[in-house]
Write a protein that holds these residues in place. Structure first.
Motif, PDB file in Angstrom:
ATOM      1  N   THR A  12      39.279 -47.355 -14.152  1.00  0.00           N
ATOM      2  CA  THR A  12      39.931 -48.244 -15.039  1.00  0.00           C
ATOM      3  C   THR A  12      40.498 -49.449 -14.257  1.00  0.00           C
ATOM      4  OG1 THR A  12      41.748 -46.825 -15.307  1.00  0.00           O
ATOM      5  CG2 THR A  12      39.919 -46.578 -16.905  1.00  0.00           C
ATOM      6  N   ASP A  13      41.174 -49.262 -13.127  1.00  0.00           N
ATOM      7  CA  ASP A  13      41.693 -49.927 -12.179  1.00  0.00           C
ATOM      8  C   ASP A  13      41.517 -49.626 -10.698  1.00  0.00           C
ATOM      9  OD1 ASP A  13      44.622 -48.459 -13.341  1.00  0.00           O
ATOM     10  OD2 ASP A  13      43.753 -48.205 -11.322  1.00  0.00           O
ATOM     11  N   SER A  14      41.822 -50.864  -9.882  1.00  0.00           N
ATOM     12  CA  SER A  14      41.282 -50.482  -8.587  1.00  0.00           C
ATOM     13  C   SER A  14      41.844 -49.334  -7.717  1.00  0.00           C
ATOM     14  CB  SER A  14      41.584 -51.888  -7.736  1.00  0.00           C
ATOM     15  OG  SER A  14      40.858 -52.837  -8.186  1.00  0.00           O
ATOM     16  N   TRP A  15      43.078 -48.930  -8.197  1.00  0.00           N
ATOM     17  CA  TRP A  15      43.616 -47.814  -7.371  1.00  0.00           C
ATOM     18  C   TRP A  15      43.699 -46.513  -8.214  1.00  0.00           C
ATOM     19  CZ3 TRP A  15      45.816 -52.559  -8.786  1.00  0.00           C
ATOM     20  CH2 TRP A  15      46.460 -52.551  -9.675  1.00  0.00           C
ATOM     21  N   GLY A  16      43.262 -46.512  -9.465  1.00  0.00           N
ATOM     22  CA  GLY A  16      43.202 -45.494 -10.238  1.00  0.00           C
ATOM     23  C   GLY A  16      42.227 -44.260  -9.639  1.00  0.00           C
ATOM     24  N   LYS A  17      42.240 -43.102 -10.320  1.00  0.00           N
ATOM     25  CA  LYS A  17      41.477 -42.006  -9.880  1.00  0.00           C
ATOM     26  C   LYS A  17      39.915 -42.369 -10.203  1.00  0.00           C
ATOM     27  CE  LYS A  17      43.435 -38.536 -12.048  1.00  0.00           C
ATOM     28  NZ  LYS A  17      43.565 -37.345 -12.621  1.00  0.00           N
ATOM     29  N   LEU A  18      38.895 -41.952  -9.494  1.00  0.00           N
ATOM     30  CA  LEU A  18      37.450 -42.062  -9.709  1.00  0.00           C
ATOM     31  C   LEU A  18      37.117 -41.153 -10.710  1.00  0.00           C
ATOM     32  CD1 LEU A  18      35.382 -44.025  -8.589  1.00  0.00           C
ATOM     33  CD2 LEU A  18      34.842 -42.577  -7.040  1.00  0.00           C
ATOM     34  N   GLN A  19      36.564 -41.520 -12.154  1.00  0.00           N
ATOM     35  CA  GLN A  19      36.028 -40.582 -12.988  1.00  0.00           C
ATOM     36  C   GLN A  19      34.626 -40.454 -12.822  1.00  0.00           C
ATOM     37  OE1 GLN A  19      38.330 -39.019 -15.353  1.00  0.00           O
ATOM     38  NE2 GLN A  19      36.784 -37.721 -15.842  1.00  0.00           N
ATOM     39  N   PHE A  20      33.927 -39.103 -12.484  1.00  0.00           N
ATOM     40  CA  PHE A  20      32.785 -38.985 -12.081  1.00  0.00           C
ATOM     41  C   PHE A  20      31.819 -38.497 -13.389  1.00  0.00           C
ATOM     42  CE2 PHE A  20      31.352 -39.026  -7.763  1.00  0.00           C
ATOM     43  CZ  PHE A  20      32.540 -39.156  -7.142  1.00  0.00           C
ATOM     44  N   GLY A  21      30.880 -39.041 -13.679  1.00  0.00           N
ATOM     45  CA  GLY A  21      30.001 -38.602 -14.651  1.00  0.00           C
ATOM     46  C   GLY A  21      29.354 -37.274 -14.398  1.00  0.00           C
ATOM     47  N   ALA A  22      28.660 -36.619 -15.271  1.00  0.00           N
ATOM     48  CA  ALA A  22      28.011 -35.358 -15.062  1.00  0.00           C
ATOM     49  C   ALA A  22      26.842 -35.384 -14.145  1.00  0.00           C
ATOM     50  CB  ALA A  22      27.801 -34.476 -16.396  1.00  0.00           C
TER      51      ALA A  22
END
Lengths: 115, 111
Positions: B93-103
């Motif tokens: 959601t922002d450049s330094w946020g956590k990466l959220q992986f799809g399934a």
């Protein structure tokens, strides 16, 4: 190019043993991650670190613990292994940059089997 | 919280055919990344998309980021057996946020 190393590659061990999975990187990157993944399934973030002495729990609750005493090393420990811990554990590194999102680079993983 | 959904979960493709896998986010993304994991391997970064409506190509792979920056797609033309694996999208959601992986979309190619 990954420059991130995980040992052991495979581990078969009995219930109740203490286990430490090693992860090291030579790039000096601040951000490191641990994921748990069953074969062919999604990646679950269990721990992450944004630098030395900084560790956070991930989205999936895990009985494991991590430490980040040095930038290069991010070991994961299970104090008492159980069959439910059987899975693949993937470690990743990421350059800390505020300018744009950075890719994650994964190690080869540790396939853990608890008997 | 932010969720990244991928469809389909499985894709069986005849060699030579085209297919598309889709990634949808519940929130607007700053950027989206795609990874490929071969059977028995680890995820390998393929590409990152940052701009609204951005399209990038890598040989037979075409990646697209939606205008609203809430969805993305990966289109593979003339599928080959080397395309076998699981393709993950991952967004922030922002450049330094956590990466959220799809399934992930698990791709099987039939010769």
């Amino acid at each position: 190019e990954a420059d991130i190393y995980q040992t052991p590659r495979y581990l078969v061990i009995g219930t109740g043993k203490k286990i430490t999975l090693e992860c090291s990187q030579t790039m000096g990157h601040d951000k490191m991650y641990w994921y748990q993944q069953d074969p062919g399934m999604e990646l679950h973030l269990i721990h992450y670190s944004y630098g030395v002495n900084s560790t956070e729990k991930g989205d999936l609750s895990s009985e494991s613990t991590v430490s980040r005493i040095r930038t290069e090393h991010f070991p994961l420990t299970l104090e008492s292994a159980r069959p439910s811990h059987t899975s693949q554990y993937l470690c990743a590194r990421e350059l800390d940059s505020r300018s744009t999102g950075q890719p994650q680079h994964f190690g080869d993983g540790t396939r853990l089997s608890i008997l | 919280g932010q969720q990244v959904m991928q469809i389909p979960q499985y894709q069986h493709v005849q060699e030579g055919e085209d297919f598309t896998t889709y990634c949808n986010s519940s929130t607007t993304l700053s950027n989206i990344q795609w990874y490929k994991q071969r059977p028995g391997g680890h995820p390998v970064f393929l590409i990152q998309l940052v701009k609204s409506g951005e399209v990038k190509k890598q040989k037979r792979l075409t990646f697209q980021f939606g205008e609203a920056k809430k969805n993305s797609s990966l289109h593979i033309t003339a599928t080959q057996t080397t395309d076998v694996g699981t393709y993950f999208c991952a967004g922030r959601t922002d450049s330094w946020g956590k990466l959220q992986f799809g399934a992930g979309t698990q791709v099987v190619v039939t010769p």
